[in-house]
Write an enzyme that holds these catalytic residues in place. Structure first.
Site, PDB file in Angstrom:
ATOM      1  N   ASP A 147      13.570  -7.134  -3.164  1.00 53.20           N
ATOM      2  CA  ASP A 147      12.270  -8.116  -3.271  1.00 53.20           C
ATOM      3  C   ASP A 147      12.722  -9.377  -2.401  1.00 53.20           C
ATOM      4  O   ASP A 147      13.363  -9.883  -3.158  1.00 53.20           O
ATOM      5  CB  ASP A 147      11.880  -8.159  -4.657  1.00 53.20           C
ATOM      6  CG  ASP A 147      10.432  -8.811  -5.089  1.00 53.20           C
ATOM      7  OD1 ASP A 147       9.941  -9.280  -3.582  1.00 53.20           O
ATOM      8  OD2 ASP A 147      10.336  -9.075  -5.924  1.00 53.20           O
ATOM      9  N   HIS A 184       1.011  -3.051  -4.278  1.00 53.26           N
ATOM     10  CA  HIS A 184       1.403  -4.412  -4.068  1.00 53.26           C
ATOM     11  C   HIS A 184       1.945  -5.116  -2.903  1.00 53.26           C
ATOM     12  O   HIS A 184       1.327  -6.133  -2.403  1.00 53.26           O
ATOM     13  CB  HIS A 184       2.573  -4.839  -5.305  1.00 53.26           C
ATOM     14  CG  HIS A 184       3.020  -6.424  -5.442  1.00 53.26           C
ATOM     15  ND1 HIS A 184       2.017  -7.102  -6.122  1.00 53.26           N
ATOM     16  CD2 HIS A 184       3.669  -7.140  -5.068  1.00 53.26           C
ATOM     17  CE1 HIS A 184       2.404  -8.421  -6.014  1.00 53.26           C
ATOM     18  NE2 HIS A 184       3.706  -8.328  -5.575  1.00 53.26           N
TER      19      HIS A 184
END
Length: 456
Positions: free
Chosen positions: A268, A364
């Site tokens: 991430d 997302h």
């Protein structure tokens, strides 16, 4: 640019983000540490690393994948490696921008908000920022705080023997600060209250505040030392409203530089805007506005701070394939489901043999991408947190989300609104605290942070 006494090995991007832009965030180039807000040659700190680490630093050894402290290394057949390349890194206090914005992510962090005490106003706030700036400058250089051995300013000794360890201290002002200091006419429109979002379960006691301080360092004791020093300097002028502690991956913890994982296990931090981008400054920092009430914010940025709890028990019940479709990226290497490597641009139009989009329309990474938000972008620079087990038996863990932009209503708000309308990750997140802070530009030599506001 950060300058180290010895050249440290390159470290990859670690600016994780869950919530707005959670599938993408990096404030350093893939090849190593990106330009920080400024760093100075550290020289030899008075708090030098001891023993093997200090000796190794003198010979130029650097921390590798198997690095560890001397006591641990003594149990292994390999030669001990040096931690001095971590401890000796120092960021510059003075500069166009405050440290802690484009500085590479540190391993430990503390976020604290303060409220001015009754009777404290502009004069007292200016004196506090002057004291805070002086303390931050010394600690970021790896020097103990000044003061008599038994006086209120004496150094606690918490971080003795350690170098600066990439310590940064960043100061900001909340919306309520301006009314309490008689500066309501200088209040920026960018500090207007954020709109409500469906995932909000906000605790007012852990939100907002007159003053905000962000502390980051690659050593936990160095970070805590700075926290205690600043809290002591605030006594009699401001009281702590809330305080949160966070962490990231430690330097040298991986065999090669790579993007960090968040507590959901996802890589991430891939697509954050980078200082080398042509439009980076326009997106992140406030431009000059001579003669206008907010000209004191030139070179500054606005920080949106959100405590985002991850519902890990629910998330971990999903099979990996389902997790990947929620995010839109492979869990193993962070590559988009449309193919390639972690840094490959997503192909949002690619369909599979069944005719369905390879990256689902509610993934997302898709919803938070600039392409889906009219180019809206922000620099995400968070810390993970874990505060034990909640009363219901679930982990109280997640992300201390911090994003930086020239205007939250052109950065954070449009992206979060889009996520709020159909992000597949939203059912696994709960926003529990929130705040927006005006972070002025860096202090020039001889100045303290916020001086252009408080003495204008």
């Amino acid at each position: 640019m950060s300058k180290n006494r010895k050249q440290a090995p390159a470290r990859a991007a670690t600016a994780t983000a869950v919530g707005p832009g959670g599938g993408a965030a990096s404030d350093r180039d893939a090849g190593g540490r990106a330009a920080s807000d400024g760093a100075a040659p550290t020289g030899v700190s008075r708090r030098r690393l001891l023993g093997t680490a200090g000796a190794a630093g003198a010979t130029g050894l650097v921390l590798g994948a198997g690095g560890g402290v001397a006591g641990y290394a003594a149990t292994r057949p390999e030669e001990p490696t040096a931690l001095t390349t971590v401890g000796a890194n120092a960021a510059m206090f003075h500069g166009k921008h405050q440290p802690g914005i484009t500085t590479p992510l540190q391993a430990r962090g503390h976020l604290t908000a303060f409220d001015l005490v009754a009777g404290a106003g502009r004069k007292e706030a200016a004196a506090l920022l002057r004291r805070w700036s002086a303390v931050a400058k010394e600690l970021m250089a790896g020097r103990p705080t000044a003061g008599a051995a038994d006086g209120p300013g004496h150094d606690t000794g918490i971080a003795l023997d350690a170098g600066p360890s990439s310590l940064t201290v960043t100061f900001g002002f909340g919306r309520t600060f301006f009314g309490r200091t008689g500066l309501a006419d200088r209040l920026p429109a960018a500090l207007d209250p954020l709109p409500a979002f469906s995932a909000d379960a906000l605790d007012a006691k852990r939100s907002n505040g007159d003053l905000w301080v962000q502390i980051g360092a690659d050593d936990a004791l160095v970070a805590f030392h700075a926290l205690r020093a600043l809290q002591k300097e605030a006594a009699g002028t401001a009281r702590v409203r809330w305080q949160m502690n966070g962490f990231n991956r430690s330097p040298g913890a991986t065999a090669r530089p790579m993007t960090a994982r968040n507590l959901m296990g996802q890589i991430d931090g891939t697509g954050n805007p980078k200082p080398s981008d042509e439009d980076f400054d326009r997106r992140v920092f406030v431009p000059a506005s001579p003669g206008k009430p907010q000209e004191w914010m030139e070179g500054g940025s606005y920080a949106v701070v959100r405590r985002i709890r991850m519902l890990l028990d629910d998330w971990e019940k999903l099979p990996v394939e389902r997790q990947e479709r929620v995010i839109g990226r492979r869990k193993a290497d962070g590559a988009p489901l449309s193919g390639g490597t972690e840094t490959t641009e997503m192909d949002l139009d690619k369909a599979g043999p069944d005719g369905r989009l390879v990256i689902p329309d509610n993934a997302h990474a898709r919803i938070s991408s600039p392409e889906e938000n009219g180019g809206a972008a922000m620099l995400r620079r968070p810390f993970s947190y874990h505060d034990g087990i909640a009363e219901d038996g679930t982990p109280d863990a997640g992300l201390l989300f911090i994003c930086w932009q020239a205007d939250p209503f052109r950065g954070f708000v449009p992206v979060q609104r889009k996520l709020d309308r159909g992000d597949a990750l939203s059912p696994f997140l709960r926003h529990e605290a929130s705040g927006v802070f005006a972070v002025p530009g860096g202090a020039a030599e001889g100045e303290y942070v916020g001086q252009r506001l408080l003495e204008s």
